[in-house]
Write an enzyme that holds these catalytic residues in place. Structure first.
Site: not given
Ligand SMILES: *Cc1c(COP(=O)(O)O)cnc(C)c1O
Length: 395
Positions: A70, A179, A199, A201, A237, A324
């Site tokens: 993300g 989110q 993202s 995860h 890659t 964060c």
């Molecule tokens: C977790 C998150 C990100 C960052 O995503 P990553 O894949 O961890 O870099 C960006 N924006 C929001 C709203 C998030 O919750």
């Protein structure tokens, strides 16, 4: 037994995603750019994954760029928009005060390059008003970026409406939907979204992989130069196992999206009900326009960090807000932005659920949190002052 309620920070990779990924480590391991059959087999799987995510988002596979997550997608969206702005001599960007740091810090960088940034204020319920977006648009506005759903307080923005306003004014519109994905149905064309970040995860896919959707015709600026992967817009890659895992996780989430919400909303609302029974407690974010899995409250007279440690000792894994900013003692920028005073913003607790959480877990979270807040208040000099009338309650 441990209770994991920090799914806004990251999620457990689903069995479906793991099963989908496994063959791509030691069976289909060719480089998708190689001309031999092993490479071409990998290239076919890459294309199928791209088509899968494009179908879910309502766009063309050619509009999908795989990124490392993300943060990278957000950076690339903003820097691309800035380049477009420079060429058109338009230097005004609109965003909001409650964005993720990958947006806010990139905006600060752009400000140093001469861009003018307007940050719209979220209202008390964490929601941005479309008429305030309209009012802030200038002839030199090039770009608007507003997050789909907030990672701390769970408020959901009126994205389709904001997108329509941008479209009517000929302004590029990006949304950080990290989110929202897996919880809210997203259709980029129907919602007038020009660029969007995801993202894996955050929706039970692997870490270190994400998506930047960019509407056909939007010139992207590379963050990473090198080979011609991702239409030459993101060299390196391809992380094929992760891309496969992400596509499988997104597909699974999209398939069960209504069922998941129907399961999570009652758990969420029971937690909100139970926790706000604690005196001098407030719910942050909108009670309705809210992610199905987000609960965010502030307790007066305690430190969120102490509460987290007590909960951790009882096996409850929660957060005070954003992963964060934890570790720093500054209160959350989101809570300050919605007008919570410092003393309240320090006493925050975010619970973010997944499909695996149960009503039994919810009841034990309520019980243990009640006991922990009472215990911490018993030791808090601020609480003593409040009780003795030497200070006024804020909540
Ligand atoms: C977790 C998150 C990100 C960052 O995503 P990553 O894949 O961890 O870099 C960006 N924006 C929001 C709203 C998030 O919750």
């Amino acid at each position: 037994m441990n209770i994991y309620v920090d799914n806004a920070a990251t999620t457990k990779v689903s069995e479906t995603a793991i099963t989908a990924m496994l063959p791509y480590f030691n069976q289909v391991y060719g480089n998708p750019s190689s001309l031999h059959s092993a490479g071409q087999l990998a290239a076919e799987s890459l294309l199928i994954a791209r088509e899968t995510v494009a179908n879910i988002l309502g766009c063309s596979p050619k509009e999908i760029i795989f990124t490392s997550g993300g943060s990278e997608a957000n950076n690339q969206a903003l820097l691309s928009a800035a380049e477009i702005g420079k060429k058109k001599n338009k230097k005004h960007i609109i965003s909001s005060t409650i964005e993720h740091h990958s947006i806010l810090h990139t905006l600060e960088k752009l400000k140093k390059q001469g861009f003018e940034i307007t940050l719209l204020n979220a209202h008390k319920n964490g929601i941005i008003h479309p008429d305030e977006l309209i009012a802030s648009i200038r002839p030199d506005t090039i770009f608007v970026t507003i997050m789909y759903a907030n990672n701390e307080i769970g408020s959901i923005q009126p994205i389709a409406e904001l997108g329509k306003i941008c479209q009517e004014h000929g302004i590029l519109f990006h949304t950080d939907a990290v989110q929202a994905a897996g919880h809210i149905k997203i259709h980029v064309k129907k919602e007038n979204i020009d660029m969007l970040s995801l993202s894996a995860h955050k929706f039970h896919g692997p870490k270190g992989i994400g998506i930047l959707y960019a509407k056909h015709g939007i010139p992207l600026t590379n963050l990473i130069e090198g080979g011609a992967q991702e239409r030459g817009k993101r060299a390196g890659t391809e992380n094929l196992p992760a891309i496969i895992g992400m596509a499988a996780a997104l597909q699974e989430a999209a398939k069960h999206i209504d069922k998941t919400a129907a399961k999570l909303i009652p758990l969420r609302d029971r937690l909100i009900e139970g926790l706000t029974e604690i005196p001098h407690t407030v719910l942050n974010g909108d009670p309705i326009q809210r992610l199905p899995n987000n609960i965010h409250v502030c307790f007066e007279g305690i430190e969120g960090e102490s509460l987290l440690l007590l909960l951790n000792n009882k096996g409850i894994y929660a957060s005070s807000g954003s992963a964060c900013t934890s570790g720093s003692l500054d209160p959350s920028h989101v809570l300050l932005a919605i007008g919570q005073p410092h003393e309240i913003a320090h006493g925050s607790l975010r619970l973010s659920l997944s499909e695996e959480n149960t009503i039994e877990e919810v009841e034990s979270i309520i019980k243990i949190t009640k006991e922990s807040v009472t215990y911490l208040r018993g030791m808090s000099p601020i609480w003593k002052d409040l009780q003795e009338g030497k200070r006024n309650y804020v909540i």
